[in-house]
Design an enzyme around this catalytic site. Structure first.
Site, PDB file in Angstrom:
ATOM      1  CB  CYS B 114     -19.161 -50.165  13.283  1.00  0.00           C
ATOM      2  SG  CYS B 114     -20.321 -51.732  12.322  1.00  0.00           S
ATOM      3  CB  CYS B 117     -19.583 -55.866  12.782  1.00  0.00           C
ATOM      4  SG  CYS B 117     -20.179 -54.796  11.149  1.00  0.00           S
ATOM      5  CB  SER B 118     -15.410 -54.131  13.584  1.00  0.00           C
ATOM      6  OG  SER B 118     -15.143 -55.175  12.924  1.00  0.00           O
ATOM      7  CB  CYS B 119     -18.087 -50.807   9.539  1.00  0.00           C
ATOM      8  SG  CYS B 119     -19.183 -52.223   8.982  1.00  0.00           S
TER       9      CYS B 119
END
Lengths: 96, 211
Positions: B114, B117-119
């Site tokens: 991602c 962000c940090s999906c």
């Protein structure tokens, strides 16, 4: 009706609107192909500011060749990047 | 960004306990405001935290192992992951992002990131590892996926097509890695033991059968 079909060529809009959006800069202006239609989702650009996210936006997985993204790309020429982009960030190649 | 907050400024802190980091303090303050303004209760926050902590890569590993054993389950999983999971009694939480499962083969290798962000498929794998959230991984794996995977110990032949999946929006991706050789006759539990978290992100292969 979805604006695009699988296999359509699309170009990602170049834009930096104020506020929250989910289309990374590195993919803006690049040309790819609709790989799949993911469905209709609440618009994150509205959700981020406390709105209900409507109207829903169709989300597409768009496929790009790595060699079209990075001039010095090393690897298989078929290597791909797939990324999820909302409809209002995509222009049909024919629409110009 | 937070380093400065974590530095112990010598004598000033000598009598106090270790100060919480900038982000820990910020999270505490936001939590207190959410409760104070009646957006949610402390119990609701705790139950969310518990729900997230109850998921781990072991959940994903069991599902990968079943997909290796059962072709018709795998076909359904690839076509509609949440339906396939519900059929085996694995109900994803409501309001969960849409889960998409992809399969690595001898021709195609998927790796997930991602960049924004940090999906991450938390509903199956729990919390993402720190490296997954790092700027280095997020920026480099899209540009040089083969090099990054090699740093994880995975060297892919040039014949294999690499597909980087950037989960920017409402989809979360989990990879079914290639089943290791020499695992004929293994049951679900022994197969699941070979499925690592990193192999379900795509940066490495599962463990080999004779490690």
């Amino acid at each position: 009706m979805d604006r695009f079909n699988i296999g359509d060529s699309v170009a990602v809009r170049i834009d930096s609107p104020r506020g929250h959006y989910r289309t990374p800069i590195y993919i803006q202006g690049k040309t790819g192909i609709i790989e799949s239609i993911c469905g209709r989702f609440k618009n994150p650009e509205r959700l981020a500011y406390g709105y209900d996210g409507y109207p829903l936006k169709t989300l597409y997985t768009v496929e790009f060749l790595q060699k079209d993204l990075w001039p010095d790309y090393k690897g298989n020429i078929a290597d791909k990047l797939l990324i999820d982009i909302y409809e209002h960030w995509l222009n049909s190649i024919n629409e110009g | 960004m937070s380093n400065e907050q974590q530095v112990n400024h010598g004598d000033h802190d000598s009598e106090s306990e270790i100060q919480p980091s900038y982000y820990a303090s910020r999270a505490k303050a936001i939590e207190a405001l959410l409760v104070q303004k009646g957006v949610m209760t402390t119990n609701e926050i705790n139950s969310e935290v518990n729900a997230m902590d109850s998921k781990s890569p072991a959940d994903g590993a069991k599902i990968v192992a079943l997909a290796w054993l059962d072709d018709s389950f795998k076909t359904k999983l690839l076509a509609n992951a949440s339906e396939a999971l519900e059929e085996i009694g694995y109900k994803l939480p409501d309001e969960t992002p849409y889960l998409k499962v992809v399969e690595n083969s001898e021709d195609i290798h998927h790796v997930v990131v991602c960049t924004l962000c940090s999906c991450y498929p938390r509903m199956l794998l729990g919390r993402p590892p720190d490296w997954y959230k790092s700027l280095a991984y997020r920026s480099r794996v899209v540009v040089s996926p083969r090099e990054v995977m090699e740093e994880f110990g995975l060297r892919l032949s040039d014949d294999i097509e690499v597909r980087v999946l950037d989960s920017t929006a409402d989809l979360r991706y989990m990879v079914i890695p290639r089943r290791p050789l020499g695992t004929d006759g293994f049951d679900q539990e022994s197969l699941a033991a070979l499925v690592t978290r990193d192999s379900m992100i795509g940066v490495s292969d599962p463990l080999s059968a004779h490690f």
